[in-house]
Design a protein around this motif. Structure first.
Motif, short mmCIF file in Angstrom:
data_model
loop_
_atom_site.label_atom_id
_atom_site.label_comp_id
_atom_site.label_asym_id
_atom_site.label_seq_id
_atom_site.Cartn_x
_atom_site.Cartn_y
_atom_site.Cartn_z
N UNK A 8 -4.91 10.65 13.20
CA UNK A 8 -4.14 9.40 13.33
C UNK A 8 -4.10 9.02 14.80
N UNK A 9 -4.64 7.85 15.13
CA UNK A 9 -4.72 7.50 16.55
C UNK A 9 -3.94 6.25 16.92
N UNK A 10 -3.48 5.52 15.91
CA UNK A 10 -2.66 4.35 16.22
C UNK A 10 -1.66 4.21 15.09
N UNK A 11 -0.35 4.19 15.42
CA UNK A 11 0.66 4.29 14.37
C UNK A 11 0.77 3.02 13.52
N UNK A 201 -3.02 -1.96 15.88
CA UNK A 201 -3.50 -1.88 14.50
C UNK A 201 -3.53 -0.41 14.07
N UNK A 202 -2.94 -0.07 12.91
CA UNK A 202 -2.96 1.33 12.46
C UNK A 202 -4.40 1.84 12.34
N UNK A 224 -1.52 5.53 9.95
CA UNK A 224 -1.85 5.93 11.32
C UNK A 224 -0.90 6.98 11.90
N UNK A 225 0.28 7.16 11.28
CA UNK A 225 1.21 8.18 11.78
C UNK A 225 0.69 9.56 11.43
#
Ligand code: PEP
Ligand code: MG
Length: 580
Positions: A8-11, A201-202, A224-225
């Motif tokens: 996950x790199x963007x929440x 953006x997730x 993304x979390x």
């Protein structure tokens, strides 16, 4: 329903139909054909098979001419597969019975094959996957001809599924249409990850073969979390994730409203600055909205996005001026070109074997002095209109720094001679992102106004771990004692010389490391705009004395995991909403 775990790199949560971008950039959406057109569509499919076969026959002939013996079993295998009646029947049944477009039917059938083969442990089968993908691509190319749908023509909101995204693709994205990213490859600091965070953006990367498993009509959830991607979720799951997404947005909005105009000050009154990193000029609005005190890193690579043509001085200048004006009093750190490696190249010259260790950033600037000078002139001219600074990337020695500064001095002289105004006191800094630079920080600091630690590269170069390679992602450890010692040294040298030390690598916007960096004495944190509120929240929830105690303790630890566990536990204690 299928659940895949990646990084996950963007929440955030994104739910939409998949837009599968394969390496040839074809999009195969679910399309139906009218009953009356079925005959024509079947003919179109047959024609595509004939053309694809012809192409392969030609390849085979060329091969035979060159090598004089029939060493072409691979090509023959492809031809055989194209002629395979069972395969054709499956595709045509989809067209006749389900009224799928031939493109969609092809992609559906081939994906099914790939899925079956990849489930096997026998290399005899798994090795065939590449062939199947090749044949599918060839067939689709012939079917689509001019009908290819480009990423830029999106008409609905989608989750973008791809092997990886090139910088050019990501820059061309219509961000309002993209609800999430899911890619086969990549790590936390790969280009896609940085862009996703930057755009808010997730995103989940490092999913191995998601781009093969998913078809254009599948519904996808990107979490993304937790680094999870769910394909074709049931109704219950969609509901659950939609609610999670909603509450995340509310939490984010509340944080932004609550903290936007608050300083990043600890409970015992120690203040630091939070700046934003931006990749595109329009992101300045986002940075201001989230309460950034300045722009700590303006990446300028987007300017070199037009193939076959370099930006002229006017184009550089217009953009830098606009950003400077929009930022008013706030500082904007403009980083000179960092082309090469995983970013764009200036000329499509010969490919390098080790591009990350090759002609990248300042090295490339020295090899293409005119390109560099054009940029320097424009940055200097724009400095008249706001509070801008210059930053050189990838400095690894004193010689490089002196050379870059000499070139800057020459350009300043030219401007003076031409009577073109610029800020004579423009601040000059460097990225510290190569271990050699960190180790001679005491020397370099005497020649600059500030440092900005680029942990994305500093970690990869210190630990010899490719930042974009998901296979070694677990070795990419920001809390490795070697990395922490280098960071500490750089911060300490800055303090000794009363110069600013900032950090613009992704580590600075990751809440796990906030207390540690604060305790180490970092004064300027620069990050993707959307994470500013949460980092500010953490800073405002601790005392500097506590943070110092924690960083002292951490510096005595012997391995990365120990530090990570400790920081996780501590942060979760003071702010339970940050427990992961
Ligand atoms: C870094 O290396 O940390 C950095 C900010 O630069 P980039 O990610 O653009 O290489
Ligand atoms: Mg870098």
């Amino acid at each position: 329903m299928e659940i895949k775990k990646g990084i996950g790199v963007s929440p955030g949560i994104g739910i939409a139909r998949a837009f599968v971008l394969d390496s040839e950039k074809y999009r195969i959406p679910l399309r139906y054909v009218n009953e009356k057109d079925i005959k024509n569509e079947i003919e179109r499919f047959e024609e595509a098979v004939r053309n694809a076969t012809k192409e392969l026959e030609n390849i085979r002939k060329r091969f035979l001419r060159r090598f004089r013996d029939d060493a072409t079993p691979i090509v023959e295998g492809h031809i055989k597969m194209l002629q395979d009646e069972h395969l054709k029947t499956q595709i045509l049944e989809f067209v006749k019975n389900n009224k799928y477009s031939p493109e969609y039917a092809v992609s559906r059938v081939f994906r099914r094959y790939v899925k079956t083969l990849s489930g096997s442990n026998d290399p005899l089968f798994t090795n065939r996957i590449q062939d199947i993908n090749d044949i599918e691509r060839r067939l689709l190319k012939n079917l689509l001809e001019e009908r290819r749908e480009e990423l830029t023509d999106l008409t609905e909101q989608v989750v973008l599924v791809a092997h990886d995204l090139t910088p050019t693709q990501t820059i061309a994205l219509d961000r309002h249409k993209i609800k999430g990213f899911a890619t086969d490859v990549g790590g936390r600091t790969s280009h896609t990850a940085i862009i996703a965070r930057m755009l808010g953006i997730p995103a989940v990367v490092g999913l191995n073969n998601i781009s093969f498993d998913v078809s254009g009509s599948d519904t996808i959830i990107v979490d993304g979390h937790n680094g999870i991607v769910i394909t074709n979720p049931d109704e219950e799951t969609v509901k659950k994730y939609a609610a999670m997404g909603e509450s995340f947005s509310i939490f984010e909005k509340k944080l932004v409203d609550e903290l936007k105009n608050q300083p990043a000050v600890t409970k015992d009154g120690y203040e630091v600055s939070i700046y934003a990193n931006i990749e595109l000029p329009q992101e300045i609005q986002l940075a201001l909205k989230y309460g950034a005190k300045g722009i700590g890193l303006l990446r300028t690579e987007f300017l070199y996005n037009t193939p076959q043509r370099l930006p002229i001085e006017r184009e550089h200048f217009d953009i830098y001026k606009k950003i400077a004006v929009q930022s008013g009093e706030k500082e904007v750190v403009i980083r000179t070109l960092d082309l090469g490696a995983d970013k764009m190249e200036v000329n499509n010259g010969s490919k390098e074997k080790n591009p990350f260790l090759g002609c990248r950033a300042i090295r490339l600037a020295f090899q293409q002095p005119q390109v560099f000078r054009t940029q320097l002139r424009a940055i200097l001219r724009a400095s008249e209109y706001g509070n801008t600074s210059i930053m050189f990337p990838m400095i690894s020695s004193m010689d490089e720094l002196i050379k870059a500064k000499d070139m800057l001095a020459e350009v300043k002289n030219e401007l003076r001679a031409d009577k073109i105004p610029f800020n004579e006191n423009i601040r000059v800094g460097i990225m510290i992102e190569v271990p050699s630079a960190a180790l001679i920080a005491d020397l370099l600091i005497t020649q600059v106004d500030f440092f900005s630690i680029g942990t994305n590269d500093l970690i990869q170069y210190t630990l010899a771990v490719d930042r974009g390679n998901e296979r070694v992602a677990s070795l990419y450890q920001p809390t490795h004692p070697a990395v922490l010692r280098l960071i500490k040294k750089v911060i300490d040298e800055g303090a000794k010389h009363h110069k600013t030390v900032a950090m613009c690598g992704e580590m600075s916007g990751d809440w796990l490391y906030t207390i540690l960096l604060l305790g180490l004495g970092l004064k300027v944190f620069s990050m993707a705009p959307i994470v500013i509120p949460e980092i500010k929240k953490i800073i405002r929830s601790v005392t500097y004395a506590e943070a110092k105690k924690i960083s002292n303790e951490v510096m005595s630890f012997q391995n990365a995991q120990e530090t990570l566990d400790y920081l996780k536990k501590y942060t979760a204690q003071i702010l339970p909403q940050f427990s992961s």
